[in-house]
Scaffold this motif. Structure first.
Motif, short mmCIF file in Angstrom:
data_model
loop_
_atom_site.label_atom_id
_atom_site.label_comp_id
_atom_site.label_asym_id
_atom_site.label_seq_id
_atom_site.Cartn_x
_atom_site.Cartn_y
_atom_site.Cartn_z
N SER A 162 -2.52 -9.14 -33.48
CA SER A 162 -1.28 -8.47 -33.54
C SER A 162 -1.12 -8.09 -32.00
O SER A 162 -1.98 -7.93 -31.33
N PRO A 163 0.17 -7.38 -31.85
CA PRO A 163 0.63 -7.31 -30.31
C PRO A 163 -0.28 -6.15 -29.90
O PRO A 163 -0.63 -6.09 -28.63
N LEU A 164 -0.57 -5.20 -30.60
CA LEU A 164 -1.38 -4.02 -30.12
C LEU A 164 -2.82 -4.16 -29.89
O LEU A 164 -3.32 -3.47 -29.06
N ARG A 165 -3.36 -5.56 -30.33
CA ARG A 165 -4.66 -5.74 -30.02
C ARG A 165 -4.84 -6.89 -29.29
O ARG A 165 -6.08 -7.29 -28.92
N THR A 166 -3.62 -7.34 -28.72
CA THR A 166 -3.78 -8.57 -27.80
C THR A 166 -4.55 -8.24 -26.40
O THR A 166 -5.54 -9.18 -26.27
N VAL A 167 -4.13 -7.19 -25.77
CA VAL A 167 -5.04 -7.01 -24.56
C VAL A 167 -6.39 -6.92 -24.83
O VAL A 167 -7.38 -7.42 -24.01
N LYS A 168 -6.71 -5.96 -25.99
CA LYS A 168 -8.29 -5.84 -26.25
C LYS A 168 -9.08 -7.24 -26.52
O LYS A 168 -10.07 -7.64 -25.93
N THR A 169 -8.38 -8.16 -27.43
CA THR A 169 -8.87 -9.43 -27.80
C THR A 169 -9.12 -10.29 -26.43
O THR A 169 -9.93 -11.02 -26.02
N LEU A 170 -8.10 -10.33 -25.73
CA LEU A 170 -8.06 -11.25 -24.34
C LEU A 170 -9.24 -10.68 -23.32
O LEU A 170 -9.72 -11.54 -22.90
#
Length: 249
Positions: A162-170
């Motif tokens: 999801s776009p909201l979790r993209t930074v966390k996952t990256l």
């Protein structure tokens, strides 16, 4: 008694022009369309003049609805299953119904069509001769284990996010896989703002910290750079591993 059939019908992941003539004809011909969200699917049905009755079929009701649906198909009705976008069963409801049809000897026909990870993989520019599709990562329990598993794979792997979790996952991927691991972030595939960012994991993390992504996200991660002899050893070991059954060729 004539037995019906379950049709698994992919629908566009973005651009409605990707809807195939065969998919349209199938949805017009069946007795009922099972939709993940009837409001979302109604837009598609209106676009192509499909007036077949619809009913909701999603992860919250699929257990209770299985028997009535199977009984209708067994009695001679043909029913189609669609998700909000893409191919049902690929990170969407569909597997359970297909599995129960198989157990009861009910025929299932899956139409070829759109799914987000294939264009993302090819567009990433990363090796796609062998790859691993992860789908969505566990939100909490088991997440660290899955990330480490993915980091050790000798093939390109694909994650939905999801776009909201993209930074966390990256950020997590950069920590586990290494910041210099080649990767790509594809978003809004086939839509107006379809974009693919190619960089290493560290660079993508830093970019999206400053530029909050929007829309549907697919993250594609390549393998570590290895010598040819090291790659051969690792691939031979991988062939004997149980996870090889989840690798797509």
């Amino acid at each position: 008694m004539v037995q019906g059939k379950l049709y698994i019908v992919p629908t566009p992941v973005g651009n409605l022009d990707d809807m195939s003539p065969r998919a349209i004809a199938t949805l017009r011909a069946v007795s009922l369309i099972l939709a993940e969200d009837t409001r979302t699917s109604a837009v598609l049905m209106r676009r192509f003049g499909i007036d077949t009755p619809m009913a909701s079929h999603h992860k919250f009701n699929e257990h209770n609805d299985l028997s009535p649906i199977l009984d209708r198909i067994a009695s001679g009705e043909s029913i189609a299953l669609v998700s909000d976008a893409g191919t049902p069963g690929i990170s969407d409801p569909g597997f359970m119904l297909s599995r129960e049809c198989r157990r009861r000897g009910i025929p299932v026909e899956t139409l070829p069509g759109p799914t987000a990870f294939v264009p993302a993989l090819v567009n990433s520019g990363l090796p796609c001769d062998r790859f691993f599709f992860e789908g969505f990562l566990p939100p909490k329990k088991g997440r660290a284990t899955r990330l480490q598993f993915l980091a050790d794979l000798p093939v390109t792997f694909i994650i939905y996010e999801s776009p909201l979790r993209t930074v966390k996952t990256l950020s997590e991927l950069a920590a586990v896989c290494g910041e210099d691991r080649p990767a790509a972030v594809c978003r809004e595939i086939s839509k107006m703002h379809d974009t693919t960012m190619r960089d290493n994991l560290g660079g993508l993390r830093d970019y999206y910290k400053l530029n909050q992504p929007k829309g549907e996200i697919v993250i594609v991660v390549g393998t570590r750079e290895r010598s040819e002899s090291s790659q051969r050893i690792h691939k031979n070991k991988y062939k004997n591993d149980e996870c090889a059954e989840n690798t797509f060729n």
